[in-house]
Design a protein around this motif. Sequence first.
Motif, PDB file in Angstrom:
ATOM      1  N   TYR A 132       0.822  -1.217   0.000  1.00 39.67           N
ATOM      2  CA  TYR A 132       0.000   0.000   0.000  1.00 39.67           C
ATOM      3  C   TYR A 132       0.856   1.268   0.000  1.00 39.67           C
ATOM      4  CZ  TYR A 132      -4.323  -2.618   0.497  1.00 39.67           C
ATOM      5  OH  TYR A 132      -5.387  -3.452   0.273  1.00 39.67           O
ATOM      6  N   THR A 133       2.021   1.206   0.636  1.00 39.41           N
ATOM      7  CA  THR A 133       2.948   2.348   0.602  1.00 39.41           C
ATOM      8  C   THR A 133       3.434   2.587  -0.828  1.00 39.41           C
ATOM      9  OG1 THR A 133       3.672   1.873   2.853  1.00 39.41           O
ATOM     10  CG2 THR A 133       5.107   3.271   1.533  1.00 39.41           C
ATOM     11  N   ALA A 134       3.792   1.501  -1.511  1.00 41.54           N
ATOM     12  CA  ALA A 134       4.235   1.626  -2.911  1.00 41.54           C
ATOM     13  C   ALA A 134       3.091   2.139  -3.785  1.00 41.54           C
ATOM     14  CB  ALA A 134       4.736   0.284  -3.429  1.00 41.54           C
ATOM     15  N   PHE A 135       1.877   1.633  -3.554  1.00 43.94           N
ATOM     16  CA  PHE A 135       0.713   2.085  -4.330  1.00 43.94           C
ATOM     17  C   PHE A 135       0.471   3.579  -4.116  1.00 43.94           C
ATOM     18  CE2 PHE A 135      -1.767  -2.193  -4.647  1.00 43.94           C
ATOM     19  CZ  PHE A 135      -0.762  -2.700  -5.449  1.00 43.94           C
ATOM     20  N   GLU A 136       0.520   3.996  -2.868  1.00 41.56           N
ATOM     21  CA  GLU A 136       0.268   5.406  -2.545  1.00 41.56           C
ATOM     22  C   GLU A 136       1.299   6.316  -3.213  1.00 41.56           C
ATOM     23  OE1 GLU A 136       0.568   7.928   1.502  1.00 41.56           O
ATOM     24  OE2 GLU A 136      -0.720   6.149   1.635  1.00 41.56           O
ATOM     25  N   LYS A 137       2.526   5.862  -3.231  1.00 48.81           N
ATOM     26  CA  LYS A 137       3.615   6.616  -3.844  1.00 48.81           C
ATOM     27  C   LYS A 137       3.359   6.854  -5.334  1.00 48.81           C
ATOM     28  CE  LYS A 137       8.533   6.329  -2.878  1.00 48.81           C
ATOM     29  NZ  LYS A 137       9.633   5.409  -2.637  1.00 48.81           N
ATOM     30  N   HIS A 138       2.658   5.917  -5.964  1.00 50.31           N
ATOM     31  CA  HIS A 138       2.432   5.986  -7.410  1.00 50.31           C
ATOM     32  C   HIS A 138       0.973   6.285  -7.764  1.00 50.31           C
ATOM     33  CE1 HIS A 138       6.497   4.765  -8.412  1.00 50.31           C
ATOM     34  NE2 HIS A 138       6.417   3.985  -7.352  1.00 50.31           N
ATOM     35  N   ASP A 139       0.258   6.896  -6.834  1.00 49.74           N
ATOM     36  CA  ASP A 139      -1.138   7.336  -7.053  1.00 49.74           C
ATOM     37  C   ASP A 139      -2.082   6.185  -7.397  1.00 49.74           C
ATOM     38  OD1 ASP A 139      -0.636  10.032  -6.534  1.00 49.74           O
ATOM     39  OD2 ASP A 139       0.047  10.366  -8.581  1.00 49.74           O
TER      40      ASP A 139
ATOM     41  N   SER B 268      -4.899   3.925  -5.791  1.00 49.16           N
ATOM     42  CA  SER B 268      -5.737   3.958  -4.595  1.00 49.16           C
ATOM     43  C   SER B 268      -6.854   2.928  -4.682  1.00 49.16           C
ATOM     44  CB  SER B 268      -6.322   5.359  -4.401  1.00 49.16           C
ATOM     45  OG  SER B 268      -7.066   5.728  -5.536  1.00 49.16           O
ATOM     46  N   ILE B 269      -7.364   2.566  -3.502  1.00 45.30           N
ATOM     47  CA  ILE B 269      -8.472   1.610  -3.416  1.00 45.30           C
ATOM     48  C   ILE B 269      -9.762   2.357  -3.722  1.00 45.30           C
ATOM     49  CG2 ILE B 269      -9.757   0.094  -1.868  1.00 45.30           C
ATOM     50  CD1 ILE B 269      -7.141  -0.276  -0.296  1.00 45.30           C
ATOM     51  N   ILE B 270     -10.635   1.714  -4.466  1.00 40.91           N
ATOM     52  CA  ILE B 270     -11.937   2.309  -4.789  1.00 40.91           C
ATOM     53  C   ILE B 270     -12.840   2.181  -3.572  1.00 40.91           C
ATOM     54  CG2 ILE B 270     -14.002   2.064  -6.234  1.00 40.91           C
ATOM     55  CD1 ILE B 270     -12.109   1.140  -8.485  1.00 40.91           C
ATOM     56  N   GLU B 271     -13.478   3.269  -3.217  1.00 41.90           N
ATOM     57  CA  GLU B 271     -14.395   3.281  -2.078  1.00 41.90           C
ATOM     58  C   GLU B 271     -15.607   2.411  -2.387  1.00 41.90           C
ATOM     59  OE1 GLU B 271     -13.875   4.748   0.907  1.00 41.90           O
ATOM     60  OE2 GLU B 271     -11.892   5.285   0.152  1.00 41.90           O
TER      61      GLU B 271
ATOM     62  N   TYR C 141      -9.204  -1.045  -7.722  1.00 41.66           N
ATOM     63  CA  TYR C 141      -8.137  -0.050  -7.638  1.00 41.66           C
ATOM     64  C   TYR C 141      -8.218   0.894  -8.830  1.00 41.66           C
ATOM     65  CZ  TYR C 141      -6.117  -3.195  -4.179  1.00 41.66           C
ATOM     66  OH  TYR C 141      -5.918  -3.976  -3.071  1.00 41.66           O
ATOM     67  N   LYS C 142      -7.749   2.117  -8.596  1.00 36.31           N
ATOM     68  CA  LYS C 142      -7.643   3.076  -9.700  1.00 36.31           C
ATOM     69  C   LYS C 142      -6.274   3.723  -9.663  1.00 36.31           C
ATOM     70  CE  LYS C 142     -10.129   6.747  -7.276  1.00 36.31           C
ATOM     71  NZ  LYS C 142     -11.193   7.714  -7.338  1.00 36.31           N
ATOM     72  N   PHE C 143      -5.804   4.059 -10.827  1.00 44.21           N
ATOM     73  CA  PHE C 143      -4.520   4.748 -10.997  1.00 44.21           C
ATOM     74  C   PHE C 143      -4.840   6.180 -11.376  1.00 44.21           C
ATOM     75  CE2 PHE C 143      -0.992   5.847 -14.027  1.00 44.21           C
ATOM     76  CZ  PHE C 143      -0.034   6.041 -13.055  1.00 44.21           C
ATOM     77  N   LYS C 144      -4.568   7.097 -10.446  1.00 45.34           N
ATOM     78  CA  LYS C 144      -4.971   8.502 -10.573  1.00 45.34           C
ATOM     79  C   LYS C 144      -6.481   8.522 -10.783  1.00 45.34           C
ATOM     80  CE  LYS C 144      -0.448   9.972 -11.970  1.00 45.34           C
ATOM     81  NZ  LYS C 144       0.430  10.590 -12.894  1.00 45.34           N
ATOM     82  N   ASP C 145      -6.962   8.906 -11.955  1.00 47.19           N
ATOM     83  CA  ASP C 145      -8.406   8.911 -12.193  1.00 47.19           C
ATOM     84  C   ASP C 145      -8.852   7.747 -13.068  1.00 47.19           C
ATOM     85  OD1 ASP C 145      -8.853  11.204 -10.696  1.00 47.19           O
ATOM     86  OD2 ASP C 145      -8.374  12.519 -12.382  1.00 47.19           O
ATOM     87  N   ARG C 146      -7.939   6.894 -13.457  1.00 47.77           N
ATOM     88  CA  ARG C 146      -8.247   5.781 -14.351  1.00 47.77           C
ATOM     89  C   ARG C 146      -8.484   4.492 -13.569  1.00 47.77           C
ATOM     90  NH1 ARG C 146      -4.325   5.477 -19.539  1.00 47.77           N
ATOM     91  NH2 ARG C 146      -5.341   7.284 -20.379  1.00 47.77           N
ATOM     92  N   LEU C 147      -9.478   3.761 -14.000  1.00 42.53           N
ATOM     93  CA  LEU C 147      -9.818   2.497 -13.357  1.00 42.53           C
ATOM     94  C   LEU C 147      -8.811   1.412 -13.752  1.00 42.53           C
ATOM     95  CD1 LEU C 147     -12.050   0.967 -11.707  1.00 42.53           C
ATOM     96  CD2 LEU C 147     -13.045   0.377 -13.923  1.00 42.53           C
ATOM     97  N   LEU C 148      -8.214   0.780 -12.720  1.00 43.92           N
ATOM     98  CA  LEU C 148      -7.354  -0.373 -12.979  1.00 43.92           C
ATOM     99  C   LEU C 148      -8.171  -1.658 -12.934  1.00 43.92           C
ATOM    100  CD1 LEU C 148      -4.132   0.356 -10.883  1.00 43.92           C
ATOM    101  CD2 LEU C 148      -4.350   0.378 -13.350  1.00 43.92           C
ATOM    102  N   ARG C 149      -8.976  -1.766 -11.880  1.00 44.39           N
ATOM    103  CA  ARG C 149      -9.844  -2.937 -11.728  1.00 44.39           C
ATOM    104  C   ARG C 149     -11.062  -2.522 -10.919  1.00 44.39           C
ATOM    105  NH1 ARG C 149      -7.543  -7.824  -8.388  1.00 44.39           N
ATOM    106  NH2 ARG C 149      -8.258  -6.581  -6.635  1.00 44.39           N
TER     107      ARG C 149
END
Length: 196
Positions: A134-141, A143-146, A180-188
């Motif tokens: 989660y630290t690595a994820f946060e570093k690279h924007d 985030s978990i989808i609410e 998860y999403k990367f910035k504003d884009r949906l990853l999954r």
Amino acid sequence: MLSENKEELNEEQINQEEVEQTVEEQACENNEESCEAKELTAEEKIAELEAKLKESEDKYFRVHADFENIKKRLEKEKYQAIDYASEKFAKDLLMPIDTLEMALAAEEAAKELPAEELLAKLKEGVELTIKNFYTAFEKHDISIIETDGEFDPNFHDAVMQVDSENHKTGEIVQVMQKGYKFKDRLLRASMVSIAN
């Protein structure tokens, strides 16, 4: 009388032309270089213009070659940037891998521990690994989808509908898999169940 006037006029014109020619000859005698320059100007000008044209062509070809080299270098750098775009993210994923490997190594060393202690240490190692991810994820924007509240088809994937007295129709009841999403884009998208 008329013919005499014509003759006088002709003589005056001839005299005037002779005077002009004499003045030019004297000027040429005084300044021989300017007379030669006047005679050779056409040839010299052609040669001078050809030299300037050749110089301009050389400059053009050099500039064009420089431009092509810069263009090729930028193209190469662009492809390298694309190829290695995820390098920082990959480096940040090394820490969670190290943590998992340390957990496995600790398990080997702790074979003599009771099962409950071993399980507690293993749980602690897994939690630490997840925290590193989660630290690595946060570093690279990333985030978990609410998943609290209303179902959003842009970010949630409803896999089933369930009856629930505690939730309104269309609200998320349970999360089966985090999204998860990367910035504003949906990853999954999040896999959820929603209330009827």
